[in-house]
Design an enzyme around this catalytic site. Structure first.
Site, mmCIF file in Angstrom:
data_model
loop_
_atom_site.group_PDB
_atom_site.id
_atom_site.type_symbol
_atom_site.label_atom_id
_atom_site.label_comp_id
_atom_site.label_asym_id
_atom_site.label_seq_id
_atom_site.Cartn_x
_atom_site.Cartn_y
_atom_site.Cartn_z
ATOM 1 N N GLU A 11 0.786 -1.225 0.000
ATOM 2 C CA GLU A 11 0.000 0.000 0.000
ATOM 3 C C GLU A 11 0.825 1.286 0.000
ATOM 4 O OE1 GLU A 11 -2.848 -0.207 3.199
ATOM 5 O OE2 GLU A 11 -3.969 -1.786 2.217
ATOM 6 N N GLU B 215 -5.509 -8.587 0.755
ATOM 7 C CA GLU B 215 -6.176 -8.251 2.019
ATOM 8 C C GLU B 215 -7.644 -7.955 1.752
ATOM 9 O OE1 GLU B 215 -4.577 -5.106 4.516
ATOM 10 O OE2 GLU B 215 -2.527 -5.699 4.018
HETATM 11 C C1 GBH Z 1 -4.537 -2.119 5.458
HETATM 12 O O1 GBH Z 1 -4.623 -0.753 5.380
HETATM 13 C C2 GBH Z 1 -3.178 -2.452 5.961
HETATM 14 O O2 GBH Z 1 -2.366 -3.010 4.950
HETATM 15 C C3 GBH Z 1 -3.177 -3.308 7.178
HETATM 16 O O3 GBH Z 1 -1.923 -3.259 7.767
HETATM 17 C C4 GBH Z 1 -4.292 -2.877 8.097
HETATM 18 O O4 GBH Z 1 -4.241 -3.500 9.340
HETATM 19 C C5 GBH Z 1 -5.582 -3.178 7.409
HETATM 20 O O5 GBH Z 1 -5.631 -2.627 6.141
HETATM 21 C C6 GBH Z 1 -6.810 -2.731 8.194
HETATM 22 O O6 GBH Z 1 -6.837 -1.366 8.350
HETATM 23 O O7 GBH Z 1 -8.782 8.375 2.824
HETATM 24 O O8 GBH Z 1 -7.856 9.039 4.981
HETATM 25 O O9 GBH Z 1 -10.090 8.062 4.839
HETATM 26 C C7 GBH Z 1 -5.884 -0.200 5.257
HETATM 27 C C8 GBH Z 1 -5.922 0.736 4.135
HETATM 28 C C9 GBH Z 1 -7.237 2.406 5.309
HETATM 29 C C10 GBH Z 1 -6.549 2.563 3.015
HETATM 30 C C11 GBH Z 1 -8.170 3.557 5.128
HETATM 31 C C12 GBH Z 1 -7.466 3.685 2.802
HETATM 32 C C13 GBH Z 1 -8.627 5.491 3.793
HETATM 33 C C14 GBH Z 1 -8.013 6.588 4.547
HETATM 34 N N1 GBH Z 1 -6.932 1.712 4.100
HETATM 35 N N2 GBH Z 1 -7.819 4.321 4.011
HETATM 36 S S1 GBH Z 1 -8.739 8.138 4.261
#
Ligand code: GBH
Length: 448
Positions: A171, A356
């Site tokens: 990511e 994931e």
């Molecule tokens: C993943 O990230 C990770 O790879 C993992 O480590 C984690 O534990 C898992 O998911 C659960 O969270 O635009 O500011 O609202 C999550 C990825 C999180 C990506 C929220 C997009 C939006 C943030 N996502 N995000 S925002």
């Protein structure tokens, strides 16, 4: 009795890989053991106010000491594959020399997985950048890309033959945007002008690492993991539809276009004209080298409207199902994105693994000694259906890794958000398979 986990037949064949995923900082603990160097997430944890409840990754699931039982647990569940990540600061010192104590930990872990017949999918960078590199500018410094390639070279020499699939980065969107743009993640820098340079150096590191992985470990597959988000608008007004398009450009195409088309999307100039990276000759060719697979992480849909300028604002929908994170449950988004990527990238789209997908719920062990995570079972069933639908529409999907094997350190949300198939009691480190895990086990065994 609990609802049944029932993936469609299209995902039950011998050619579809079923796995579970974790990441080093989220489960290992032992953050100063055997010469492990401090990393940006350790620093972030030690900065008051950054992590919910002041939680830290110091102990986490103590997987560093309990890895053998954790592998046995996976064997018990019957998974085909395990996606883990390695901690850069465990295996390499500041001079670039190997730390054999750290390397030996990963060798023992990978060997035990092999003994149990579990495929090994290894992510090299799941956000735990060594602090000494951040002190030199981190991902804002082009040099970090070259240091990452050295680390990938070391790992693929040391672990050659022990890995089925290498993933360079997890990511990069999160590293660039949350780490340097809004500061919600380590290293906590908050300046929109940083986000595109940080992304460029991350992707450059990925591209520089690919040839080393191939040369050192030719039998393993090589790819990257991108988080993708579905963006839609409940308003049909052109400016709101345009905002939804911009959401997806920002979250998806910003990463996928350079990897699969060799250039950044034009719309980034509308979003962030002040954040243009320095792209040197040859960089885009390095970044867009072919890969064996693309890892996709999918969690939710975001409803947006225009912000009245050249951007979008989240406009949460009422009356939709949400998880413990507040994220909308929207399985159709997974299918729509995959089908859309196939249309956008055609033959350039590599085979896909869902690396994931999963959800957080406020799970506890009940009086009966069990964890009835019924929302998770229903969530997973609906995403399996959506995935089978994408497959039926011609998307080449090879496998699915559930996030996560067990409850763990959920970054800025600490231990309060539980994504595991297996419940972890952080006082005793006792693992209790939730109903979802027991159901998964039944399904995997019944595949024959
Ligand atoms: C993943 O990230 C990770 O790879 C993992 O480590 C984690 O534990 C898992 O998911 C659960 O969270 O635009 O500011 O609202 C999550 C990825 C999180 C990506 C929220 C997009 C939006 C943030 N996502 N995000 S925002």
């Amino acid at each position: 009795s609990s609802p049944r986990l029932s993936p469609p037949a299209a995902l039950a064949g011998p050619d579809f890989l079923w796995g579970v995923a974790t990441a080093s900082f989220q489960i290992e603990g032992a953050w100063a053991t055997d010469g492990r160097l401090p990393c940006i997430w350790g620093t972030f944890c030690n900065t008051p106010g950054k992590i919910l409840n002041g939680d830290t990754g110091e102990f986490a699931c103590d997987h560093y000491h309990r890895y053998a039982q954790d592998v046995d647990l996976m064997a018990e569940l019957g998974v085909d594959a395990y996606r883990l990540s390695t901690a850069w600061g465990r295996v390499m010192d500041e001079q670039g020399k190997p730390n054999h104590k750290g390397l030996d930990f990963y060798k023992r872990l990978l060997d035990r997985l092999q003994e149990k017949g579990i495929q090994r999918w290894v992510t090299l960078y799941h956000w735990d950048l060594p602090q000494y590199l951040e002190d030199r500018g981190g991902w804002l410094n082009r040099d970090t890309a070259y240091r990452f390639a050295e680390y990938a070279d070391l790992m693929s020499r040391e672990l050659a033959g022990r890995v089925d699939g290498w993933m360079t980065l997890n990511e990069p969107w999160c590293s660039a945007f949350l780490g340097y743009g809004n500061g919600h993640h380590a290293p906590g820098k908050a300046n929109i002008a940083y986000v595109r340079p940080a992304m460029h150096h991350l992707l450059l590191g990925h591209g520089l690492a690919l040839p080393a992985l191939k040369a050192n470990d030719p039998g393993a597959k090589r790819g990257i993991v991108a988080n993708v988000g579905r963006g839609t608008s409940d308003s049909a007004a052109p400016e709101d539809q345009d905002a939804a398009m911009l959401y997806e450009v920002q979250h998806n195409n910003w990463v996928l276009d350079p990897l699969l088309k060799g250039h950044y999307p034009k719309a980034l100039e509308r979003l962030w004209p002040e954040s243009r990276p320095l792209v040197l000759e040859g960089d885009m060719a390095t970044i867009s080298q072919p890969m064996d697979f693309l890892g996709i992480n999918y969690y939710f849909r975001t409803n947006v409207r225009s912000d009245g300028k050249d951007g979008f604002v989240d406009t949460p929908l009422a009356d939709v199902e949400r998880t413990q994170m507040g994220w909308e449950v929207h399985p159709q988004g997974l299918q729509d994105l995959l089908v859309g990527f196939k249309a956008q990238y055609g033959d350039k789209l590599p085979p896909i693994y869902i690396t994931e997908n999963g959800m957080a719920s406020d799970d506890a062990v009940g009086a009966d000694g069990q964890v009835h995570d019924t929302q998770r079972i229903s969530f997973l069933n609906r995403h399996f259906e959506a995935l089978a639908g994408a497959k039926a529409k011609g998307v080449d999907i090879r496998g699915y890794f559930c996030w996560s094997l067990m409850d763990n350190f959920e970054w800025a949300f600490g231990y309060e958000r539980r994504f595991g198939l297996v419940h972890v009691d952080y006082e005793t480190q006792k693992r209790t398979p939730k109903d979802s895990a027991l159901q998964l086990k039944e399904f995997l065994a019944a595949r024959g």
